[in-house]
Design a protein around this motif. Structure first.
Motif, PDB file in Angstrom:
ATOM      1  N   ASP A  80       0.831  -1.196   0.000  1.00 32.88           N
ATOM      2  CA  ASP A  80       0.000   0.000   0.000  1.00 32.88           C
ATOM      3  C   ASP A  80       0.872   1.255   0.000  1.00 32.88           C
ATOM      4  O   ASP A  80       1.284   1.734   1.055  1.00 32.88           O
ATOM      5  N   LYS A  92      -3.554  -2.746  11.080  1.00 35.96           N
ATOM      6  CA  LYS A  92      -2.345  -2.119  10.512  1.00 35.96           C
ATOM      7  C   LYS A  92      -2.339  -0.623  10.793  1.00 35.96           C
ATOM      8  O   LYS A  92      -1.311  -0.047  11.128  1.00 35.96           O
ATOM      9  N   SER A 135      -7.317  -2.796  -1.403  1.00 36.70           N
ATOM     10  CA  SER A 135      -6.059  -2.517  -0.704  1.00 36.70           C
ATOM     11  C   SER A 135      -5.092  -3.689  -0.683  1.00 36.70           C
ATOM     12  O   SER A 135      -3.907  -3.499  -0.555  1.00 36.70           O
ATOM     13  N   ILE A 186      -1.917  13.631   0.839  1.00 34.81           N
ATOM     14  CA  ILE A 186      -1.571  13.018  -0.446  1.00 34.81           C
ATOM     15  C   ILE A 186      -1.949  13.971  -1.587  1.00 34.81           C
ATOM     16  O   ILE A 186      -1.231  14.105  -2.555  1.00 34.81           O
ATOM     17  N   ILE A 237       0.157   4.373  -0.575  1.00 38.47           N
ATOM     18  CA  ILE A 237      -0.419   5.561   0.080  1.00 38.47           C
ATOM     19  C   ILE A 237      -0.240   5.473   1.589  1.00 38.47           C
ATOM     20  O   ILE A 237       0.216   6.414   2.234  1.00 38.47           O
ATOM     21  N   ALA A 238      -0.568   4.304   2.146  1.00 38.93           N
ATOM     22  CA  ALA A 238      -0.419   4.136   3.590  1.00 38.93           C
ATOM     23  C   ALA A 238       1.041   4.323   3.994  1.00 38.93           C
ATOM     24  O   ALA A 238       1.327   4.921   5.030  1.00 38.93           O
ATOM     25  N   TRP A 253      -4.579   5.201   8.258  1.00 37.25           N
ATOM     26  CA  TRP A 253      -5.385   5.233   7.049  1.00 37.25           C
ATOM     27  C   TRP A 253      -5.806   3.809   6.744  1.00 37.25           C
ATOM     28  O   TRP A 253      -4.981   2.917   6.625  1.00 37.25           O
ATOM     29  N   GLN A 260       3.261   6.198   2.607  1.00 33.22           N
ATOM     30  CA  GLN A 260       3.559   7.626   2.588  1.00 33.22           C
ATOM     31  C   GLN A 260       2.992   8.307   3.838  1.00 33.22           C
ATOM     32  O   GLN A 260       3.653   9.134   4.453  1.00 33.22           O
ATOM     33  N   VAL A 261       1.768   7.906   4.217  1.00 32.11           N
ATOM     34  CA  VAL A 261       1.149   8.473   5.406  1.00 32.11           C
ATOM     35  C   VAL A 261       1.973   8.146   6.644  1.00 32.11           C
ATOM     36  O   VAL A 261       2.141   8.977   7.530  1.00 32.11           O
ATOM     37  N   GLN A 262       2.528   6.945   6.690  1.00 29.81           N
ATOM     38  CA  GLN A 262       3.306   6.532   7.860  1.00 29.81           C
ATOM     39  C   GLN A 262       4.645   7.245   7.957  1.00 29.81           C
ATOM     40  O   GLN A 262       5.327   7.152   8.968  1.00 29.81           O
ATOM     41  N   LEU A 298       5.988   0.754  10.991  1.00 29.51           N
ATOM     42  CA  LEU A 298       7.060   1.532  10.358  1.00 29.51           C
ATOM     43  C   LEU A 298       6.697   3.009  10.353  1.00 29.51           C
ATOM     44  O   LEU A 298       5.577   3.371  10.055  1.00 29.51           O
ATOM     45  N   ASP A 299       7.666   3.861  10.691  1.00 21.99           N
ATOM     46  CA  ASP A 299       7.437   5.290  10.506  1.00 21.99           C
ATOM     47  C   ASP A 299       8.744   5.941  10.086  1.00 21.99           C
ATOM     48  O   ASP A 299       9.715   5.245   9.771  1.00 21.99           O
TER      49      ASP A 299
END
Lengths: 325, 277
Positions: free
Chosen positions: A207, B157, B89, B62, A209-210, B82, A212-214, B107-108
């Protein structure tokens, strides 16, 4: 984030110097040579044991094993993104580039590497922006560059055609001490990079998009990833040849997908299957006197069919058992 | 109830002011003002193409707004979860277990380059698997889960990122009524016990009305924003849609006014009726 970019730049700048000064390949041969020689009595066959005793054959053996591990690791991600053909496409691009380089007189692999990195980035962005689906983008590059390579080699005469054959089908004799050192370095760095990016690559595959959000740097990782594919493919062209790169990137990963439950397992098994494929391929090619690349490709396909059939049979039996219960 | 909750948590967590967003040259949403407080459960409804997903994607950063701005409270900046649509997905050929999948959420920007993750994250993931009720399926492949379980995994998640604000884009697509209820209950629990704030897009008015604190009806502009209990009936909603002529051709807008079915599908309407009786 900035630290990572700086580290990358440092690596890119100092890598050629590092490769030139530290003979990792030589060290590896010195270290593994005696071990391989001691394994010799256990190895079946008439000609295959030579791979373990002669230095000029030890190199291709170690190189193909190392590359098959990196390729297997990489292949699991490619399969997950439905980009299985990208390895094949880039291999053909590198073939075209090698033909041009040979005709003009440049260093073939270095030139191929540059062209491949650029193509990988173009393919990635064309398909990401939705201008082209991944498959058609790859197919266009693939046939175009293969055609270019063949045309250039025909135009430039006999000697180029003979040389290019080795890159088309893979020729283990192309691996001398210097290119062996290069392959080992490239594989080591690619493997470490893949290990570092393991989880973020997976997250982006699933994913974007997810991710990128993270806060995962998706753009940066995509660029590193494309470069990595190109680098690994070019280093594989010497071993299995441009036409057969898929045999080591996609097939082991596909076998692993059939047999494993978790993604981690898939990554591990894919590398093991890659190693088995290479060993069996080299064994049969030595005993039957065929080309190594084509035999590796054939073995990988046969192994895949065997595993798929076995899985089918096992599934059938478990299904009937459940029914009777 | 609703007002009490937002009073308890107090703080404003998300503010959208004067927001207009263009997508491929067309203004999809214009002049949106919305503020969400901590602990609220907000449902966004509206027909297809009304700009619901656009709004969420803009909040996530985004998409870039043409006018106006989105501000997230400092307390949660960077911690937004999100949850994408279930059907789109997850790739079908994924050989990845529920545990691995939920772990990806941890993860960040500070930990993406760690190959194995921290010990704290691992414990956290086990806890989340329990929260979303997938303990028995932790080592099962995502591809082998049912639609409802898959959606729980996706919620897990998002939770794994320690997000306080969860944005969900139609989490109920392809999920049957029973799983739908249990997921709504899970979300409700998250709101009440863990103080999460949830903004959810859905076409499922019936289950929304049961759990959501606040409803927003979006169709380019915000046409309704208020408590769930006061949410207008379908006929009123159809009138609401006719207030402004969104389609230049008279025919189109007429059809739209007489057919609110695209807001709520027929069977959902039946469900609504049977619930009332």
């Amino acid at each position: 984030m900035i630290a990572v970019i700086i580290i990358l730049l440092v690596v890119v700048i100092f890598l050629p110097i590092l490769i030139a000064t530290v003979d990792l390949g030589g060290l590896l041969i010195e270290g593994l040579g005696p071990i391989l020689e001691s394994l010799e009595p256990l190895i079946p066959g008439e000609w295959f044991p030579l791979y373990f005793t002669r230095v000029y054959l030890q190199r291709p053996l170690i190189a193909s094993l190392v590359v098959s591990m990196v390729a297997g690791f990489m292949g699991t991600f490619l399969l997950m993104r439905n980009l299985a053909l990208i390895g094949d496409g880039l291999a053909h691009v590198s073939f075209g580039a090698i033909a041009v380089a040979l005709a003009v007189g440049w260093a073939p692999l270095e030139f191929a590497l540059i062209i491949c990195v650029i193509s990988a980035l173009i393919i990635e962005f064309l398909s990401e922006k939705g201008y082209l689906t991944g498959d058609s983008a790859i197919a266009i590059f693939l046939t175009g560059m293969l055609g270019l390579g063949l045309v250039v080699s025909y135009v430039s005469g006999d000697s180029a055609i003979r040389q290019i054959d080795g890159y088309l089908w893979g020729n283990l004799n192309l691996i001398d001490a210097e290119s062996f050192n290069n392959i080992i370095w490239v594989s080591l760095i690619s493997y470490i990079t893949l290990a570092i990016l393991y989880r973020s690559l997976l997250a982006i595959c699933i994913d974007p998009i997810a991710s990128q959000v993270q806060g995962i740097p998706v753009f940066l990782i995509t660029i590193i990833w494309s470069t990595l594919i190109a680098v690994v493919v070019v280093s594989m062209v010497q071993i299995v040849g441009a036409l057969l790169v898929t045999a080591l990137i996609v097939t082991p990963a596909a076998m692993a997908q059939l047999t494993s439950r978790s993604f981690f397992m898939c990554v591990v098994l894919s590398q093991i299957f890659g190693i088995i494929t290479v060993l069996l391929g080299l064994y049969y090619s030595a005993e039957l006197g065929t080309g190594s690349g084509s035999m590796i490709a054939l073995v990988s396909a046969v192994l895949f069919v065997v595993i798929a059939l076995t899985k089918g049979v096992v599934k059938m039996f478990t299904a009937t058992n459940q029914n009777t219960n | 109830m609703t007002t009490n909750l937002s009073l308890v948590c107090g703080e404003e967590i998300l503010q959208v002011s004067g927001l207009s967003v263009n997508r491929s040259g067309v203004e999809v949403i214009s002049d949106i003002n919305l503020s969400v407080n901590c602990g609220e459960f907000v449902g966004i409804v509206g027909p297809n193409g009304a700009g619901k997903t656009t709004l969420i994607l803009t909040i996530l950063g985004i998409l870039k707004p043409r006018k106006g701005h989105v501000s997230l409270s400092k307390a949660i900046s960077g911690k937004v979860g999100w949850v994408p649509q279930a059907a789109t997905s997850l790739p079908k050929n994924m050989k990845i277990t529920v545990r691995e999948f939920i772990q990806l959420g941890t993860l960040d920007s500070a930990t993406w380059f760690l190959p194995f993750g921290t010990k704290y994250d691992k414990q956290n993931v086990s806890k989340i698997i329990e929260t979303v009720g997938l303990t028995d399926y932790a080592e099962t492949r995502i591809a082998n889960l049912s639609g409802g379980q898959r959606q729980r995994a996706a919620i897990g998640k998002a939770l794994a990122s320690k997000a306080d604000l969860l944005l969900m884009d139609e989490p109920m697509v392809g999920v049957d009524l029973k799983s739908r209820n249990s997921i709504m209950k899970l979300l409700d629990d998250l709101c009440h016990t863990q103080n999460k704030t949830i903004v959810m897009i859905s076409h499922d008015l019936a289950s929304m009305k049961r759990t959501v604190h606040r409803m927003v009806y979006l169709e380019q502009h915000i046409r309704y924003d208020g408590s769930t209990n006061d949410f207008p009936e379908l006929s009123v909603l159809a009138d609401l849609r006719g207030i402004e002529e969104t389609h230049p051709e008279g025919l189109l807008s007429e059809v739209d006014q007489t057919a609110p079915e695209d807001i709520i599908t027929v069977w959902q309407k039946d469900e609504l009726r049977s619930r009332k009786s």
